[in-house]
Design a protein around this motif. Structure first.
Motif, mmCIF file in Angstrom:
data_model
loop_
_atom_site.group_PDB
_atom_site.id
_atom_site.type_symbol
_atom_site.label_atom_id
_atom_site.label_comp_id
_atom_site.label_asym_id
_atom_site.label_seq_id
_atom_site.Cartn_x
_atom_site.Cartn_y
_atom_site.Cartn_z
ATOM 1 N N TYR A 119 26.680 78.694 -82.559
ATOM 2 C CA TYR A 119 26.811 78.876 -80.615
ATOM 3 C C TYR A 119 27.356 77.548 -80.400
ATOM 4 O O TYR A 119 27.899 77.321 -79.460
ATOM 5 C CB TYR A 119 25.972 79.428 -80.343
ATOM 6 C CG TYR A 119 25.812 80.888 -80.394
ATOM 7 C CD1 TYR A 119 26.899 81.593 -79.871
ATOM 8 C CD2 TYR A 119 24.730 81.594 -80.848
ATOM 9 C CE1 TYR A 119 26.906 82.868 -80.040
ATOM 10 C CE2 TYR A 119 24.739 82.780 -81.183
ATOM 11 C CZ TYR A 119 25.761 83.585 -80.810
ATOM 12 O OH TYR A 119 25.729 84.963 -80.776
ATOM 13 N N ILE A 120 27.166 76.478 -81.055
ATOM 14 C CA ILE A 120 27.245 74.802 -80.722
ATOM 15 C C ILE A 120 28.851 74.843 -81.084
ATOM 16 O O ILE A 120 29.401 74.240 -80.350
ATOM 17 C CB ILE A 120 26.454 73.694 -81.131
ATOM 18 C CG1 ILE A 120 25.002 73.997 -80.703
ATOM 19 C CG2 ILE A 120 27.056 72.524 -80.963
ATOM 20 C CD1 ILE A 120 23.808 73.114 -81.323
ATOM 21 N N ALA A 121 29.198 74.886 -82.300
ATOM 22 C CA ALA A 121 30.478 75.018 -82.873
ATOM 23 C C ALA A 121 31.559 75.707 -81.776
ATOM 24 O O ALA A 121 32.665 74.993 -81.570
ATOM 25 C CB ALA A 121 30.651 75.320 -84.180
ATOM 26 N N ARG A 122 31.227 76.807 -81.368
ATOM 27 C CA ARG A 122 31.918 77.581 -80.548
ATOM 28 C C ARG A 122 31.886 77.462 -79.000
ATOM 29 O O ARG A 122 32.434 78.286 -78.312
ATOM 30 C CB ARG A 122 32.070 79.129 -81.028
ATOM 31 C CG ARG A 122 32.385 79.309 -82.348
ATOM 32 C CD ARG A 122 34.049 79.056 -82.492
ATOM 33 N NE ARG A 122 34.652 79.039 -83.854
ATOM 34 C CZ ARG A 122 34.726 78.065 -84.631
ATOM 35 N NH1 ARG A 122 34.812 77.021 -84.104
ATOM 36 N NH2 ARG A 122 35.021 78.354 -85.639
ATOM 37 N N ALA A 123 31.018 76.454 -78.769
ATOM 38 C CA ALA A 123 30.770 76.253 -77.287
ATOM 39 C C ALA A 123 31.840 76.017 -76.388
ATOM 40 O O ALA A 123 31.936 76.380 -75.237
ATOM 41 C CB ALA A 123 29.743 74.896 -77.285
#
Length: 205
Positions: free
Chosen positions: A163-167
């Motif tokens: 979810y950080i990578a795709r934030a």
């Protein structure tokens, strides 16, 4: 071993990533949540909460992404990924709680608004995302991995990655977080890394 999956779920990606990092063979069973397949009697018999992912390990059924990470680490005896000593184990659990809390209600929620039209105030969830990203960026100052500061990652890093990578798909700009970006690249350089599916939404459009 079967993993009940949806391609765009960051919760599912946590498990897919860890299975790949461990080199564990598994069958992926795609569940079409847009057709309500996660609410059918057959699926609810696996997970009464009607949520993905679910892991079926020869009849041992485990649901909840973080619980599955713990299960797999324990199953494989991987104390590098889930340390046994009290201090390190507590540190990993702290970040699993962040994954289930601040990450879910921040960057994951912002992405869900953009991709799936989830009812939430976009400005509020983006602000939550930036707050937790600032804390994580500070945590990563001077250390490579989140939980213990050791030379190797733990399941805490696996739990927070997707979810950080795709934030940016949720309109969350990562450019102001150099330590977070360096950490993302370290995760992506791990042997066995598999990327999460991307979408042309938000800042990624």
């Amino acid at each position: 071993m079967k993993l009940y999956s949806h391609l765009l779920s960051g919760h599912v990606h946590r498990v897919r990533l860890f299975l790949s990092l461990l080199g564990l063979q598994h069958e992926v069973v795609e569940v079409n949540i847009f057709k309500g397949e996660h609410k059918t009697p057959e699926f609810l018999a696996l997970n009464s909460f009607g949520q993905l992912p679910v892991l079926d390990d020869g009849g041992t059924v485990v649901s909840d992404s973080n619980a599955i990470l713990v299960y797999l680490a324990k199953r494989e005896g991987r104390t590098d990924w889930l340390p046994e000593d009290a201090r390190s184990a507590a540190a990993v659990q702290r970040w699993l709680s962040v994954a289930a809390g601040e990450i879910a209600y921040g960057p994951a929620a912002a992405r869900a608004v953009a991709l799936f039209g989830r009812a939430a105030d976009p400005a509020e969830v983006v602000a939550r995302a930036h707050r937790i990203l600032g804390l994580i960026d500070g945590q990563l100052a001077g250390q490579s991995w989140l939980a213990t500061g050791a030379a190797t990652p733990t399941i805490a890093d696996v739990a927070l990655y997707a979810y950080i990578a795709r934030a940016p798909e949720g309109g969350v700009d990562l450019s102001g977080y150099p330590n977070v970006n360096a950490w993302l690249r370290r995760v992506e350089a791990l042997p066995g890394f598999v990327p999460m599916a991307s979408t042309p939404a938000g800042l990624a459009a």
